[in-house]
Write a protein that holds these residues in place. Structure first.
Motif, short mmCIF file in Angstrom:
data_model
loop_
_atom_site.label_atom_id
_atom_site.label_comp_id
_atom_site.label_asym_id
_atom_site.label_seq_id
_atom_site.Cartn_x
_atom_site.Cartn_y
_atom_site.Cartn_z
N THR A 127 -38.01 -27.42 9.73
CA THR A 127 -38.10 -26.45 8.65
C THR A 127 -37.70 -25.08 9.20
OG1 THR A 127 -39.95 -27.67 7.71
CG2 THR A 127 -39.64 -25.42 6.93
N PRO A 128 -36.84 -24.33 8.47
CA PRO A 128 -36.42 -23.03 9.00
C PRO A 128 -37.59 -22.06 9.16
CG PRO A 128 -35.38 -23.49 6.86
CD PRO A 128 -36.28 -24.62 7.18
N ARG A 129 -37.47 -21.21 10.13
CA ARG A 129 -38.48 -20.20 10.39
C ARG A 129 -38.00 -18.88 9.81
NH1 ARG A 129 -40.64 -18.16 16.26
NH2 ARG A 129 -41.10 -16.06 15.58
N TYR A 130 -38.89 -18.16 9.10
CA TYR A 130 -38.55 -16.85 8.53
C TYR A 130 -39.50 -15.81 9.10
CZ TYR A 130 -35.72 -19.43 5.23
OH TYR A 130 -34.77 -20.25 4.67
N ASP A 131 -38.96 -14.69 9.52
CA ASP A 131 -39.75 -13.58 10.02
C ASP A 131 -39.54 -12.38 9.10
OD1 ASP A 131 -40.63 -14.88 12.43
OD2 ASP A 131 -38.60 -14.63 13.20
N THR A 132 -40.53 -11.51 9.03
CA THR A 132 -40.43 -10.29 8.22
C THR A 132 -40.46 -9.09 9.15
OG1 THR A 132 -41.59 -11.35 6.40
CG2 THR A 132 -41.51 -8.95 6.38
#
Length: 102
Positions: free
Chosen positions: A15-20
């Motif tokens: 699953t792709p990882r998303y950072d803010t």
């Protein structure tokens, strides 16, 4: 946050990882297309996340049946819009400033 850990023997997460990233004081309006080797796929301006939380709370109250009278819904919608506008202008601090006014 990585949603799913890699399968045994897999080198990457499934699953792709998303950072803010929150940037304060930027002078330009250009959004970079890449950051630290990753592709920038989404962004929000100013305090949009704080503002949208007010809308989500209102919609949740309507969906859960907490507001079922037309007058209650109209009053709640007005309060949600007012809170959204305050939060959009000054962020989460809008809640604290409003509480001290009362």
């Amino acid at each position: 946050m990585q949603v799913e850990t890699p399968e045994v023997g897999a080198k990457k997460a499934t699953t792709p990882r998303y950072d803010t990233i929150v940037i304060r004081g930027a002078l330009g309006k250009t959004v970079p297309r890449e950051f630290d080797g990753g592709e920038v796929v989404s962004w929000s301006r100013g305090h949009d996340l704080a503002a949208m939380d007010a809308l989500e709370s209102f919609v949740t109250a309507v969906a859960d049946g907490e507001l079922d009278d037309l007058e209650e819904i109209q009053t709640g919608a007005g309060r949600a819009l007012e809170l959204m506008r305050r939060r959009n202008a000054i962020g989460w601090d809008a809640d604290t400033r409003q509480e001290t006014k009362q």
